[in-house]
Design a protein around this motif. Sequence first.
Motif, PDB file in Angstrom:
ATOM      1  N   ALA A   1      17.101  -7.302   6.153  1.00 46.71           N
ATOM      2  CA  ALA A   1      16.236  -6.336   6.845  1.00 46.71           C
ATOM      3  C   ALA A   1      15.849  -5.196   5.908  1.00 46.71           C
ATOM      4  O   ALA A   1      14.695  -4.746   5.906  1.00 46.71           O
ATOM      5  N   GLY A   2      16.787  -4.735   5.109  1.00 48.93           N
ATOM      6  CA  GLY A   2      16.490  -3.663   4.168  1.00 48.93           C
ATOM      7  C   GLY A   2      15.508  -4.100   3.104  1.00 48.93           C
ATOM      8  O   GLY A   2      14.646  -3.322   2.669  1.00 48.93           O
ATOM      9  N   LEU A   3      15.621  -5.350   2.684  1.00 50.09           N
ATOM     10  CA  LEU A   3      14.676  -5.866   1.690  1.00 50.09           C
ATOM     11  C   LEU A   3      13.275  -5.948   2.302  1.00 50.09           C
ATOM     12  O   LEU A   3      12.293  -5.593   1.656  1.00 50.09           O
ATOM     13  N   ALA A   4      13.197  -6.386   3.549  1.00 47.21           N
ATOM     14  CA  ALA A   4      11.899  -6.449   4.225  1.00 47.21           C
ATOM     15  C   ALA A   4      11.267  -5.063   4.304  1.00 47.21           C
ATOM     16  O   ALA A   4      10.055  -4.901   4.088  1.00 47.21           O
ATOM     17  N   ARG A   5      12.068  -4.067   4.583  1.00 45.38           N
ATOM     18  CA  ARG A   5      11.565  -2.690   4.629  1.00 45.38           C
ATOM     19  C   ARG A   5      11.061  -2.256   3.263  1.00 45.38           C
ATOM     20  O   ARG A   5      10.016  -1.610   3.139  1.00 45.38           O
ATOM     21  N   ALA A   6      11.794  -2.597   2.215  1.00 47.69           N
ATOM     22  CA  ALA A   6      11.388  -2.233   0.854  1.00 47.69           C
ATOM     23  C   ALA A   6      10.064  -2.899   0.473  1.00 47.69           C
ATOM     24  O   ALA A   6       9.207  -2.280  -0.164  1.00 47.69           O
ATOM     25  N   VAL A   7       9.902  -4.135   0.882  1.00 49.25           N
ATOM     26  CA  VAL A   7       8.641  -4.843   0.611  1.00 49.25           C
ATOM     27  C   VAL A   7       7.474  -4.107   1.266  1.00 49.25           C
ATOM     28  O   VAL A   7       6.403  -3.943   0.666  1.00 49.25           O
ATOM     29  N   GLY A   8       7.696  -3.635   2.495  1.00 50.70           N
ATOM     30  CA  GLY A   8       6.645  -2.910   3.196  1.00 50.70           C
ATOM     31  C   GLY A   8       6.326  -1.574   2.554  1.00 50.70           C
ATOM     32  O   GLY A   8       5.189  -1.104   2.611  1.00 50.70           O
ATOM     33  N   LEU A   9       7.320  -0.956   1.936  1.00 47.80           N
ATOM     34  CA  LEU A   9       7.145   0.353   1.317  1.00 47.80           C
ATOM     35  C   LEU A   9       6.491   0.256  -0.056  1.00 47.80           C
ATOM     36  O   LEU A   9       5.753   1.147  -0.472  1.00 47.80           O
TER      37      LEU A   9
END
Length: 219
Positions: free
Chosen positions: A156-164
Amino acid sequence: MPTSGIYLVADSASTAGRPLAEIVKAAVDGGITTVQLRCKDLAAAHFLDIVLGCARHTAGRAQLLVNDRVDVFLAARAAGADVQGVHIGQSDLPASLVRGLIGPDAVLGLSAATDAQIEAANRLQSSSPGTIDYLGVGAVHATPTKKDHPEPLGHAGLARAVGLSGLPVIAIGGIDAADVAPLARTGAAGVAVVRAICAAEDPRAAATNLRSLWEGTKP
């Protein structure tokens, strides 16, 4: 920019005593198209020898990147080796200076672990387009190959980083075969593995399997 998909970080400390060039050859034979050489504890001359040896296996088949050591990359290129770029961390030379040293056509990757680091990379890319080609973001999981890794992000944190991130993201940190599909679904451009290939009994088979898992997530 590294070819999307499975990205091998060939770590000299993770090969179970086998020569790094042997692991790299097997991985490329198994379909890996980007290899980063990480030799944290080796003197420059020894690291250069390894780069030159590995380049014989990657030339014309895979991109070869040098971790941290801009001097080793430049020396390998001066020696005629088929090397494509470098990957640096937050405590290495500033990315803008590294870009000036390696030239506009070389690949430059930067590690990032926090929102602030990703946002700083976005600002640099906005003010100086083309400085950074991709971000290596993690650690996704805790990993013994990097004892100073930050707090793990998880999927989930990686997905957030991708979005950022305004740059392509390569996920890294304790990744194995079970992570490939969920990380591909985050929108990451690729996933970097170390032990999943370097420590495998059959690195070529491991590489082939990881690549198949990645390709299986694509339409």
